[in-house]
Design a protein around this motif. Structure first.
Motif, PDB file in Angstrom:
ATOM      1  N   ARG A   1       0.715  -1.053   0.309  1.00 52.78           N
ATOM      2  CA  ARG A   1      -0.395   0.253   0.161  1.00 52.78           C
ATOM      3  C   ARG A   1       0.609   1.555  -0.161  1.00 52.78           C
ATOM      4  N   VAL A   2       2.124   1.057   1.133  1.00 53.39           N
ATOM      5  CA  VAL A   2       2.970   2.678   0.658  1.00 53.39           C
ATOM      6  C   VAL A   2       3.206   2.302  -0.228  1.00 53.39           C
ATOM      7  N   LEU A   3       3.975   1.644  -1.283  1.00 58.60           N
ATOM      8  CA  LEU A   3       4.628   2.142  -1.889  1.00 58.60           C
ATOM      9  C   LEU A   3       3.456   2.099  -3.409  1.00 58.60           C
ATOM     10  N   ARG A   4       2.961   2.004  -3.453  1.00 61.47           N
ATOM     11  CA  ARG A   4       1.566   1.893  -3.828  1.00 61.47           C
ATOM     12  C   ARG A   4       1.061   3.124  -4.209  1.00 61.47           C
TER      13      ARG A   4
ATOM     14  N   GLY B   1       1.963   7.491  -6.511  1.00 61.46           N
ATOM     15  CA  GLY B   1       0.848   7.879  -6.593  1.00 61.46           C
ATOM     16  C   GLY B   1      -0.126   7.449  -7.891  1.00 61.46           C
ATOM     17  N   MET B   2      -0.557   5.318  -7.976  1.00 65.47           N
ATOM     18  CA  MET B   2      -0.842   4.942  -8.501  1.00 65.47           C
ATOM     19  C   MET B   2      -2.432   4.356  -7.152  1.00 65.47           C
TER      20      MET B   2
ATOM     21  N   LEU C   1       5.598  -2.087  -9.153  1.00 64.02           N
ATOM     22  CA  LEU C   1       5.460  -0.977  -8.267  1.00 64.02           C
ATOM     23  C   LEU C   1       7.416  -0.467  -8.404  1.00 64.02           C
ATOM     24  N   HIS C   2       8.288  -0.968  -9.049  1.00 68.87           N
ATOM     25  CA  HIS C   2       9.388  -0.815  -9.059  1.00 68.87           C
ATOM     26  C   HIS C   2      10.564  -0.715  -8.031  1.00 68.87           C
TER      27      HIS C   2
END
Length: 412
Positions: A15-18, A22-23, A62-63
């Motif tokens: 969730r944090v990475l998403r 800005g996804m 998420l790279h």
């Protein structure tokens, strides 16, 4: 990514990475082929995320280059490979390609002229074959060769323009060699298309044949064997009527097109067709002076003999491949890259016979000959990976060192 709080669960990390990217949740869910509700349950902890495949999919979108960023610091680092090898030349070539039509006219360096441009391109080809780290050394040259050639082609009068276009097609082909297997697929295809277009505009049979040779390499790399064979055989037939009156290197390109067909036929398992094309190339090589090597493809006696080893290797005739390899003087091959491929083919043949010790030995020679050829070509990487996966206990350290050198443990 490493600054994520250690106490976060995998779902919370997703969730944090998403959100950092800005996804939205529906977008991420769609990119990994799952529903929004599934992702909501993963992020909330209502559903565990135990699938390694799904973790990798999320990491790629998420790279994230290390799965432990998703799974937490308690897990060992697990590099994520994107199946694209990295080399700085790739970005530089891609940038040069994207500039056409979007930049102001480039100011050419003093001394850069339409008459001198072909010699600059030829010199870069010589570096490609002479260097042990050819992608690095030529990668510094080809972006400007592309820029300068495009400016010269736009500014030159008809007679000079044709000369520049032939050289520009050659520069595109060289750039295509540089970023093969390491650049965006779009860039590789764009270079191939521009080479064909420049050669066709110049109306030069040899330039068109050479562009077809390069483009067929790309087709073969993605498994389009029929298309590759059709492309090179058609180009050879178009070139054949000009051989008697054309310069020597036209015969070299004609032979190179048949060698290309021979390898492609062998990869597709067609023994008779593969050797038929090789026989044609062999006859061409016999008609050329001793020591002859066409500039870009290095077609000549030594290269024809090298291709015989590759054909036998592709057809799983390992004993024949090794016998043929034993008869070749590596120093006679006028290209560090091709010399390295001889050792790689020998290693493949040794592996096919179950002799890992011999395969490891010749791979060591290959790495010393041209580290970048081994690191950035799939057959060499495949040999290194096979040795690493199935190494006997006594060879584990040596195969590990080879795998690290080639970069197969990191995806680099």
């Amino acid at each position: 990514m490493s600054e994520l709080p250690e106490e976060l669960s995998t779902g919370e990390r997703v969730r944090v990475l998403r959100e950092r990217r800005g996804m939205t949740r529906p977008v991420l869910a769609g990119l990994v082929g799952r529903s929004t509700d599934w992702l909501k349950k993963i992020e909330s902890g209502e559903r565990p995320l135990s699938s390694h495949t799904m973790l990798v999919k999320l990491a790629l979108v998420l790279h994230v280059t290390d799965l432990s960023v998703l799974t937490g610091p308690a897990e060992a680092a697990q590099p994520v490979t994107t199946n694209r090898l990295f080399h700085p030349a790739s970005g530089a070539v891609w940038a040069a390609l994207l500039e056409r039509g979007t930049r102001r006219a480039t100011a050419l360096p003093p001394g850069t002229t339409a008459a001198g441009y072909p010699a600059e391109v030829d010199a870069a080809w010589k570096v490609w074959h002479a260097s042990a780290n050819n992608r690095t050394d030529v990668g510094r040259l080809v972006p400007d060769l592309i820029r300068h050639g495009e400016v010269l082609a736009a500014a030159s009068a008809d007679g000079e323009r044709r000369t520049v276009l032939v050289a520009l097609a050659s520069a595109y082909r060289l750039a295509q060699q540089v970023i093969a297997y390491i650049g965006p697929a779009e860039a590789v295809w764009m270079l191939g298309d521009r080479a064909v277009a420049a050669a066709a505009e110049a109306d030069d049979p040899a330039a068109m044949g050479a562009a077809a040779w390069n483009l067929a390499n790309t087709l073969r790399a993605v498994g389009e064997y029929e298309g590759a064979i059709q492309l090179v055989t058609t180009a050879a037939e178009h070139l054949r009527p000009h051989l008697a009156s054309g310069p020597e290197h036209w015969r070299g390109l004609y032979g190179a097109l048949h060698l290309h067909a021979s390898i492609t036929e062998a990869k597709d398992g067609r023994d008779g067709s593969a050797w038929h094309h090789w026989d044609t190339a062999d006859q061409v090589a016999k008609s050329l002076p001793a020591g002859y090597a066409e500039l870009s493809t290095v077609f000549g006696r030594a290269n024809v003999d090298l291709h015989a080893v590759t054909i036998a290797t592709e057809l799983r005739s390992s004993r024949k491949a090794l016998t043929l390899a034993d008869e070749i003087d590596p120093d006679a091959i006028p290209s560090m890259e091709r010399r390295t491929r001889l050792w790689v083919d020998a290693a493949r043949a040794h592996l096919d016979r179950g002799d890992r010790t011999a395969a490891l030995h010749v791979m060591g020679i290959a790495v010393r000959t041209s580290p970048e050829t081994v690191r950035f070509t799939p057959p060499a990487r495949a040999v290194a990976a096979e040795l690493w996966r199935k190494a006997p206990r006594a060879m584990r350290q040596e195969t590990l060192e080879l795998a690290e050198t080639v970069g197969i443990l990191t995806g680099g």
